[in-house]
Design a protein around this motif. Structure first.
Motif, PDB file in Angstrom:
ATOM      1  N   GLY A  89     -28.120 -13.424 -23.805  1.00 55.08           N
ATOM      2  CA  GLY A  89     -27.940 -12.510 -24.919  1.00 55.08           C
ATOM      3  C   GLY A  89     -26.591 -12.662 -25.580  1.00 55.08           C
ATOM      4  O   GLY A  89     -25.846 -13.615 -25.306  1.00 55.08           O
ATOM      5  N   VAL A  90     -26.271 -11.687 -26.433  1.00 54.45           N
ATOM      6  CA  VAL A  90     -25.048 -11.734 -27.241  1.00 54.45           C
ATOM      7  C   VAL A  90     -24.252 -10.447 -27.048  1.00 54.45           C
ATOM      8  O   VAL A  90     -24.731  -9.350 -27.352  1.00 54.45           O
ATOM      9  N   HIS A  91     -23.061 -10.592 -26.548  1.00 54.52           N
ATOM     10  CA  HIS A  91     -22.119  -9.494 -26.343  1.00 54.52           C
ATOM     11  C   HIS A  91     -21.667  -8.961 -27.710  1.00 54.52           C
ATOM     12  O   HIS A  91     -21.590  -9.728 -28.679  1.00 54.52           O
ATOM     13  N   PRO A  92     -21.343  -7.665 -27.808  1.00 50.09           N
ATOM     14  CA  PRO A  92     -20.882  -7.154 -29.109  1.00 50.09           C
ATOM     15  C   PRO A  92     -19.654  -7.873 -29.663  1.00 50.09           C
ATOM     16  O   PRO A  92     -19.507  -7.982 -30.885  1.00 50.09           O
ATOM     17  N   HIS A  93     -18.787  -8.367 -28.794  1.00 50.67           N
ATOM     18  CA  HIS A  93     -17.631  -9.125 -29.289  1.00 50.67           C
ATOM     19  C   HIS A  93     -18.069 -10.378 -30.057  1.00 50.67           C
ATOM     20  O   HIS A  93     -17.330 -10.861 -30.927  1.00 50.67           O
ATOM     21  N   GLN A  94     -19.231 -10.917 -29.713  1.00 50.63           N
ATOM     22  CA  GLN A  94     -19.695 -12.170 -30.305  1.00 50.63           C
ATOM     23  C   GLN A  94     -20.701 -11.957 -31.431  1.00 50.63           C
ATOM     24  O   GLN A  94     -21.255 -12.928 -31.962  1.00 50.63           O
ATOM     25  N   ALA A  95     -20.934 -10.695 -31.801  1.00 52.15           N
ATOM     26  CA  ALA A  95     -21.994 -10.405 -32.770  1.00 52.15           C
ATOM     27  C   ALA A  95     -21.777 -11.091 -34.107  1.00 52.15           C
ATOM     28  O   ALA A  95     -22.733 -11.516 -34.771  1.00 52.15           O
ATOM     29  N   SER A  96     -20.534 -11.226 -34.519  1.00 52.41           N
ATOM     30  CA  SER A  96     -20.250 -11.842 -35.815  1.00 52.41           C
ATOM     31  C   SER A  96     -20.359 -13.353 -35.777  1.00 52.41           C
ATOM     32  O   SER A  96     -20.265 -14.022 -36.814  1.00 52.41           O
TER      33      SER A  96
END
Length: 266
Positions: free
Chosen positions: A63-70
């Motif tokens: 998945g994708v951590h919120p830090h990496q959302a962009s």
């Protein structure tokens, strides 16, 4: 000896670069029977899932951590769908919201998180949740997606936040934060209201070395082998014994992540 499941290991951290296999072997030789590797983006999801193909009783999230959302790129949803079909990938995440640092804009975090919640339901996988300074927004999004299962990874909140997660049917991930007298007071109070059938232990290694350890390793690096230190603190604060903590935490982990293992006996 009790058998344990460490439900949170950042195995591809640089701090494990020199002895990654030895860390896993050391854990398993000391009755840490299963490990769950945490992924923060698709690149790490591929690393973790690849490693799981070479190791027994090692599983991972994707998945994708919120830090990496962009940082997501076109096609990321389709890539994640394919990853989630791999047998060793047992949860969606680490996903959620982090409004403390805002490495990604809140709007991007919400969009990427919402997509992953929908994928979790579609793929019938639990979610592996991160949250910091975004509790009310996160709970609102979770309530939108009925039928979710999952774990509040590295829970550090208070009694009211604990109740909110429990009311959603989620499991609670307890780390070495519980062993920190300066930062962990709210958590120390809250865990008295945490039933054993919702407890899951995790080291979050190499981070959050339990401060109750004596002597502490010179490296200050946390490892899965130190998971019983967290259990000992939980036992001290709640009155439960180590055997029942180990049994319940491992049983809960196996059930949540839909892992078929041998009987839950000690």
């Amino acid at each position: 000896m009790p058998r344990w499941f460490d439900a949170g290991v950042n195995l591809f951290s640089e701090r494990f670069a020199q002895d990654r296999d030895a860390v896993v072997q050391r854990a398993q030789q000391n009755h840490i029977r299963e490990l769950l590797l945490i992924s923060s983006d698709l690149a790490e999801s591929y690393q973790n899932s690849g490693y799981c193909q070479t190791a027994t009783t090692v599983y991972c999230t994707a998945g994708v951590h919120p830090h990496q959302a962009s940082s997501v790129t076109e096609g990321w949803v389709e890539e994640l769908q394919l990853l989630l079909r791999q047998p060793a990938v047992v949860a969606v995440g680490e996903c959620g919201l982090d409004f403390n640092r805002n490495f990604s804009a809140p709007e991007q975090q919400i969009q990427v998180f919402d997509i992953q919640l929908a994928l979790a339901i579609q793929q019938q996988k639990p979610v592996y949740l991160h949250e910091r300074d975004a509790f009310s927004t996160q709970i609102s999004l979770l309530k939108k997606h009925s039928g979710l299962t999952g774990i509040a990874h590295c829970f550090t909140g208070d009694r009211s936040e604990l109740k909110a997660y429990l009311d959603l049917g989620l499991y609670i991930g307890i780390t070495g934060w519980l062993c920190d007298e300066k930062r962990g007071q709210n958590l120390m109070d809250a865990i008295r209201f945490l039933p054993l059938d919702r407890l899951i232990l995790e080291t979050d290694a190499p981070f959050l070395l339990p401060k109750t350890m004596a002597p502490k390793p010179k490296s200050s690096r946390n490892e899965p082998v130190y998971l019983p230190q967290i259990a000992a603190q939980f036992a001290k604060l709640t009155g439960h014994n180590l055997d029942e903590i180990a049994l319940n935490s491992r049983k809960n982990s196996l059930e949540l992540f839909q892992i078929t293992a041998d009987e839950y006996s000690l």
